[in-house]
Design an enzyme around this catalytic site. Sequence first.
Site, mmCIF file in Angstrom:
data_model
loop_
_atom_site.group_PDB
_atom_site.id
_atom_site.type_symbol
_atom_site.label_atom_id
_atom_site.label_comp_id
_atom_site.label_asym_id
_atom_site.label_seq_id
_atom_site.Cartn_x
_atom_site.Cartn_y
_atom_site.Cartn_z
ATOM 1 N N ASP A 147 38.022 34.003 47.624
ATOM 2 C CA ASP A 147 39.032 35.033 47.381
ATOM 3 C C ASP A 147 39.295 35.835 48.654
ATOM 4 O OD1 ASP A 147 39.614 34.405 44.803
ATOM 5 O OD2 ASP A 147 38.332 35.932 43.896
ATOM 6 N N ASN B 189 35.652 32.498 36.131
ATOM 7 C CA ASN B 189 35.375 33.747 36.839
ATOM 8 C C ASN B 189 34.058 34.425 36.513
ATOM 9 O OD1 ASN B 189 37.301 34.417 38.827
ATOM 10 N ND2 ASN B 189 38.849 34.540 37.210
ATOM 11 N N ASP C 210 40.311 28.042 36.595
ATOM 12 C CA ASP C 210 39.405 29.075 37.110
ATOM 13 C C ASP C 210 38.169 29.225 36.238
ATOM 14 O OD1 ASP C 210 38.543 31.105 38.794
ATOM 15 O OD2 ASP C 210 40.493 32.111 38.831
ATOM 16 N N ASP D 57 49.989 32.493 38.552
ATOM 17 C CA ASP D 57 48.563 32.791 38.388
ATOM 18 C C ASP D 57 48.315 33.508 37.073
ATOM 19 O OD1 ASP D 57 45.744 33.764 39.278
ATOM 20 O OD2 ASP D 57 46.407 32.543 40.956
HETATM 21 C C1 GLA Z 1 40.027 34.752 40.466
HETATM 22 C C2 GLA Z 1 40.629 33.819 41.492
HETATM 23 C C3 GLA Z 1 41.891 34.436 42.060
HETATM 24 C C4 GLA Z 1 42.849 34.758 40.951
HETATM 25 C C5 GLA Z 1 42.189 35.646 39.930
HETATM 26 C C6 GLA Z 1 43.057 35.846 38.721
HETATM 27 O O1 GLA Z 1 39.454 35.861 41.047
HETATM 28 O O2 GLA Z 1 39.701 33.489 42.489
HETATM 29 O O3 GLA Z 1 42.477 33.552 42.983
HETATM 30 O O4 GLA Z 1 43.287 33.562 40.349
HETATM 31 O O5 GLA Z 1 40.968 35.081 39.479
HETATM 32 O O6 GLA Z 1 42.489 36.657 37.782
#
Ligand code: GLA
Length: 720
Positions: A532, A465, A463, A347
């Site tokens: 999450d 975010n 991702d 990750d």
């Molecule tokens: C997001 C994703 C998580 C993880 C974090 C890493 O919040 O939903 O699963 O990958 O980023 O920073």
Amino acid sequence: MKYKKYILLPALALLTTGLHAQDGKRIAIETDHTALILNIGKNGRVYQSYLGERLADAADNNVLPQGKEAYITGGMEDQFQPAIRITHTDGNPSLELIYADKKVIHPDTGSTETIISLKDPQYPITVNLHYQAYAHEDVIKAWTEIVNGEKGTIILNDYASSMLHFDAGSYWLTQFHGDWAYEMQMQESKLTSGIKEIDSKLGTRADMYQSPMFLLSLNKLSDETSGEVMAGTLAWTGNFRFHFEQDQNNSLRVVSGINPYASAYQLAAGKTFTTPAFIFSYSAHGRGQVSRNLHAWARNYDVMDGNKSRLVLLNNWETTTFNFNEQRLDGIMDDAVKLGADLFLLDDGWFGNKYPRSNDKAGLGDWQETKTKLPNGITHLVKQADAKGTKFGIWIEPEMVNPKSELYEKHPDWIIKLPNRAENYYRNQLVLDLANPKVADFVFNTMDDLIGKHPGLAFIKWDCNRLMSNNWSPYLKDKQSNLYVDYVLNLYDVLKRLRAKYPHLPIMLCSGGGARTDYEALKYFTEFWASDDTDPLERVYIQWGYSNFFPSNTVTCHVTSWGKQSLKFRTDVAMMGKLGYDIDVSKMTPDELAFSQQAIKNYKRLSSVIWFGELYRLVSPYEANRAVLMYVDGIKAKAVLFNYNLNIREREQVNRVRLQGLDPQKKYKVEEVNMMPGAKPILADNGRTYTGDYLMKIGLDLNGWHLKALTSSVVEMTAQ
Ligand code: GLA
């Protein structure tokens, strides 16, 4: 259909009439069980005469009432929300759409596409309404093309994908709302006269507070097996809007499309704007059927490799967050092998050198391995995984930038931020200006480098975010209101290029949990991260919500350490979707490890039923203190049932659960699986054989005397 009160102005009567238009030309858009019947009025406008269960005698289509105009324009006589409202080059704010032409094509063996061309008699504007009907899946996809034949730029103020009309006694809306770590919470309400809108204004993602999908029940609130219901969703990874408007005659119009908020779109001369697709399925027999329709359609026609298997992965995020080095990852790869997972997914936290990514404040944008953490780079990790007999995957967030990054220093003009105002951070980061083709190239090249340089790379987690805020595109200059739309269009362009080069690499779509959950994105992705929040009690509700629209092989569910429930409960909940792990395997007790190894074996045995079978939701967590659902394979030879006891009381009276979808003639052996070493089954009828008829009429006693909060069971049924 009731007769309306015709005390209308003559012009309005063009739009709304209950008179039979027997000599109008019919256009039938039909699936095996659903019909959308349009007709061309004597005035040349196109009307929606019917939407519902297909009529048994096609001749009845000819005597349907004329209905409402199918794609109502703004600036003319209609007083409600239009489907389209444009401003012409000369400033004229009106549009009239008259039938010009119809084409029927067969894009594939399973669907028929009807294209209806409409033209304005005064201006060179063409609007093509597309309806693609998928016969067996009972799904219709509707979208619109707007062609600017004028000599200058026109403004699209409203540009819906679809407009649909309903005439029922009452309307019930099921919407899905939420927040970060609280996705897809179901809410039901009766619509009243006036407007109800569900929308989002997040830019980079479709949803967070409201999800881009709904159920609309007609006359009464539908349940799983009864009632008229339509499921609708917009295939767009950006701002959406569903507009429900109930007029003075109790008619409802549903206008679906890109949210026009701050998005008056400037369409240059000679250009065509294609709206995203609104995808819908109707059933007269409850919401279970529309879910199954959408699942089958998604697997067959939409989702990347929708009919192919998925990998069980072990992720390091919950175990290490940003704190790892080669040695630690080596150990986690060994754990993946020990567990029986197919892949290790690294990750966030592997990149950045001038500003290493040791927390979420730095590094985004600098996609080079951090030398101090990973001196031998990704190449070494791929090799290590291979040597251990597992696979390697990696996380990336290519549309974003931290102010603490070399990318930010080199290209301040590649970032969405307002001039003359302070930067607005969300998770300490900013969004790249993807409306700029150079930035789109950067995103493509970043991905191409990562994948191209590491041929052994077996999986990507993409991702996103943060949402957009304080919007200004340095590239778009005087076309700022194109930003929300152009961002998404260029994102699709990047994804198309990527898929042309790497057609089958599995990629999970993540957006700070589940915020990019739409069917256009899923054309390029094999699955999405659902939330999450992996506390299984919460996940039962979240996954229940998604199950209304998405097949289980797209809904990623990981076993983690969130929640205080047993590992068994956590595992059973994750198994109803696409199972994965994000947990410190080295901290498992020997029993927990043995249980997990067996659970993965069970999942591999059952996954084709879970991923490709038909879903039946049997007991809703919104109506009881438990949730029960089952999947049945295509030939009804194998089924698997998940039983989750939530905040149930030990002496609560719970009924046997009647199953669905089995073959009444077949005999099924029912066996509880997925038990901790040494544990006894809680299924009272464990090991017995019953006819499908019995199981569907009498049902199973799932808990026997073992009713306890936060317990669960998995039941495998095999035809003998
Ligand atoms: C997001 C994703 C998580 C993880 C974090 C890493 O919040 O939903 O699963 O990958 O980023 O920073």
